[in-house]
Design an enzyme around this catalytic site. Structure first.
Site, PDB file in Angstrom:
ATOM      1  N   ILE B  86       0.837  -1.196   0.000  1.00 46.59           N
ATOM      2  CA  ILE B  86       0.000   0.000   0.000  1.00 46.59           C
ATOM      3  C   ILE B  86       0.871   1.245   0.000  1.00 46.59           C
ATOM      4  CG2 ILE B  86      -1.803   1.240   1.257  1.00 46.59           C
ATOM      5  CD1 ILE B  86      -2.207  -1.549   2.761  1.00 46.59           C
ATOM      6  N   CYS B  87       0.532   2.200  -0.854  1.00 51.13           N
ATOM      7  CA  CYS B  87       1.264   3.467  -0.861  1.00 51.13           C
ATOM      8  C   CYS B  87       0.478   4.480  -0.035  1.00 51.13           C
ATOM      9  CB  CYS B  87       1.422   3.969  -2.290  1.00 51.13           C
ATOM     10  SG  CYS B  87       2.259   5.532  -2.377  1.00 51.13           S
ATOM     11  N   LEU B  88       0.932   4.704   1.171  1.00 49.75           N
ATOM     12  CA  LEU B  88       0.213   5.601   2.066  1.00 49.75           C
ATOM     13  C   LEU B  88       1.247   6.282   2.967  1.00 49.75           C
ATOM     14  CD1 LEU B  88      -2.717   6.351   2.868  1.00 49.75           C
ATOM     15  CD2 LEU B  88      -2.651   4.519   4.534  1.00 49.75           C
TER      16      LEU B  88
END
Lengths: 298, 151
Positions: B86-88
């Protein structure tokens, strides 16, 4: 005296008493709509001893003071939900009692008295999630957030270390010239603290008396349901197959070669050592092994 | 492995006592730092109706460093890659110890409502999301229906 005059008189008196500590917002017709004031406990002007505060917002309906004003308590600092609820109940009683009369100054006094009585943060430390007990060393930030010294020191040491590690990865021209700035864990406002001073404090008291963890029946049921969902989705091809995807992407899978693996000297976090082979029959174990690297690898 | 920090115990208890709507997180039997998670697809998003399995791991120095989270159920989203990563920002440089398991999972649920193809992790998905949003949304719905359902 007309209604408007009565309100005007009340507001003028408030401004005379509270001066800059109160702000009054007028609507397009020039009628006062909203009165705001941030209230602190009385500590004989010793600001560093004020551990709690709250902003009172009084909305004046058209027929105020012949009806109750609308009250909101905003940005409570150092106060937990039950303290704020208690304040609301007290405020409501006071408003009921003062229908037909000016009430705003009474409310401010009521809140101030309450804050003065409980001028100890009743909230939790956002880092360890435990409260503040008698004898705990804690810090109030300039932004009115509370941390045990012990917890805040840990945060500052780790963030400063991360900051320097990140800087070192950058080419010289991209590095920051400003140096490390500590920030509040809750609101990210810049804060200034003496880490060496903080880190000498003992851990919070409540931590020592905290309960042990036990797996409840409820948890067991949830676990079973999750397992069922997993099996169902797997049968539909809905589960990510790490190995197959890795082969597609031609990733190198030998994690010991991975320079981004920050825990290379400590395999603990990425490999839960007490999970035995086969204890999770669904392939989770395999996923977990790769896990650390996956999230670091971006 | 060292004893479980009190903070983790407290978070686990609170997750059980005051569950977050649309999110469940349960610690593993044999490793209390490893959580099995289900996030339901938010309403009015292409992921509506889906039940997404994730895994969440609290590293040794949690809460000083961020939990490691990954989707296990396949999902078509520009900020989630084929491996479920996840890109967060809050999972990386914007992590703060004031965040918790519940707030992290809420942020992930919010990411499902607001895909951001300008900061992609899954490049092909992000590309389609930018040039042909309606087709991308169709794909996301299709994947949700195909992979993220309960029986």
């Amino acid at each position: 005296m007309s209604q408007n005059e009565r309100v005007q008189e009340e507001l003028e008196a408030l401004e005379a008493i509270l001066m800059d500590d109160i702000s009054i917002i007028y609507n397009d017709q020039g009628c006062a709509e909203l009165v705001k004031s941030t209230i602190f406990p009385s500590t004989a002007n010793e600001v560093e001893k004020q551990y709690v505060c709250v902003t009172l917002e009084v909305q004046l309906p058209e027929n105020y003071p012949d009806c109750k004003p609308l009250i909101k308590l905003k940005s409570p600092r150092g106060l937990d939900d039950s303290t704020v609820d208690h304040l609301y109940r007290e405020i409501d009683k006071k408003c009921e009692e003062y229908i037909g009369q000016a009430v705003i100054y009474e409310l401010i006094e009521l809140i101030r008295e309450n804050l003065t009585e409980s001028n100890l943060p009743t909230c939790q430390c956002a880092v360890c999630l435990y409260g503040f007990s008698e004898g705990d060393c804690f810090t109030k930030t300039q932004c009115f957030h509370y941390f045990h010294n012990y917890c805040l020191a840990k945060h500052l040491i780790v963030t400063e270390k991360h900051y320097h590690e990140e800087q070192e990865k950058l080419p010289a021209w991209k590095r920051s010239t400003e140096g490390f700035q500590a920030t509040c864990p809750v609101c990210r406002e810049p804060i200034s603290c003496d880490v060496h001073d903080l880190r000498s404090s003992l851990p919070p008291k409540e931590l020592e008396n905290a309960q042990k963890f036990e797996l409840t029946h409820e948890l067991k049921l949830l676990q079973e349901n999750m397992q069922k969902l997993f099996s169902y989705q797997k049968s539909k091809g809905g589960i990510i197959d790490i190995e197959a995807e890795e082969n597609k992407l031609l990733l190198i899978t030998n994690s010991s070669d991975d320079p981004s693996d920050e825990n290379s000297d400590d395999p603990g976090p990425s490999i839960p050592t007490n999970i035995t082979e086969g204890s999770l029959e669904n392939g989770l174990l395999k996923n977990q092994r790769c896990f650390n690297r996956f999230t670091n690898n971006r | 492995m060292a004893a479980l920090p009190r903070r983790i115990i407290k978070e686990t208890q609170r997750l059980m006592q005051e569950p977050v709507p649309g999110i469940s997180a349960v610690p593993d039997d044999s490793n209390a730092r490893y959580f099995h998670v289900i996030v339901t697809g938010p309403e009015d998003s292409p992921f509506e109706g889906g039940l997404f399995k994730l895994e969440l791991f609290l590293p040794e120095d949690y809460p000083m460093s961020a939990p490691k989270v990954r989707f296990i159920t396949k999902i078509y989203h520009p900020n989630i890659d084929r491996l479920g990563r996840i890109c967060l920002d809050i999972l990386k440089d914007k992590w703060s110890p004031a965040l918790q398991i519940r707030t992290v999972l809420l942020s992930i649920q919010a990411l499902l409502s607001a895909p951001n193809p300008d900061d992609p992790l899954a490049n092909d998905v992000a590309e389609l999301w930018k040039v042909n949003e309606s087709e991308a949304i169709r794909n996301a719905k299709e994947w949700t229906r195909k992979y993220a359902m309960d029986n």
